[in-house]
Scaffold this active site. Sequence first.
Site, short mmCIF file in Angstrom:
data_model
loop_
_atom_site.label_atom_id
_atom_site.label_comp_id
_atom_site.label_asym_id
_atom_site.label_seq_id
_atom_site.Cartn_x
_atom_site.Cartn_y
_atom_site.Cartn_z
N GLY A 170 0.82 -1.20 0.00
CA GLY A 170 0.00 0.00 0.00
C GLY A 170 0.86 1.25 0.00
CB CYS A 171 0.16 4.68 1.20
SG CYS A 171 1.00 6.26 1.44
#
Length: 218
Positions: free
Chosen positions: A51-52
Amino acid sequence: MKHLFSTLLLVLLVSCQNSAQNKEEQLKVINAKPIEVPIKNGKAKAYFASGCFWCVEAIYESVKGVDEVINGYSGGHTKTPSYEASNTGRTGHAEAVEVIYDPNIVSFETLVDVYFGSQDPTQVNGQGNDIGSQYRSIIFYQNEAQKQIILKKKEALAKKLNTKIAAEVYPFQQFWVAEDYHQNYERLHPNNPYIQNVSIPRLNRFKAKFPQLLKSNH
C-alpha cells in the site's frame, strides 16, 4: 464517420499491443533470477510493497533492529519510475520500501511477520482506500531461502484465514528511491489529514499487535 471509426480502431489496436507488450515485460520481471543485496557494515536490506509507502515506512521504522526505511518503487518493467508514472498503473511498479536492518537483532523472517501483520493480507491491488496496482502487495526475495520463508508464511496465513492471500512474491531486481518529499513523510507531516486518518491508525494497530517488536522510544 468512417475516418473516426478508423481512428478509434487504430487507438484500440495500439492499446492492445501496448498491453500485451507490458504483460510480456512484466512476466520477465516475475520470472527473473533474484538479485542479492550484500550485507554492508553489518546491515542487510529487505524490500516490501504494502500500500502507501508513507504508512509502511512508519511501521518498519518502529521495529527493533531496523536502522532506516527508504520509500521508493519496485516490481515493474520500466526504468527510473517516478511517482507520477507509477500512479498510472502502467509501469508495473508498486510503492515499496527498502528496509535497512541489523540481522543480528531482527531476522528477515520477523520482517515478513511484520509485513503480513500490518496490512489487510486479503485485499488485492490496494490497501484500504488506496486502490490500484501501484498499491498492491508484493514481497521481494533475494535468494531461495527467503523465498521459502515467504511462501511458507503465506501458505500458513491462507490456511489460518481460510482465504487467498493477495501478496505477490517477486524476485528482487532493483529499487528506485522515491522523490525527496516522500521520505520520512509521517514524521515530517504529522498533521496531514491522510497521516492523521490513515497512516497513524494503521501504525497504532500494528503496535497493539506486536508490542514485543517495538523500539523503546515507540
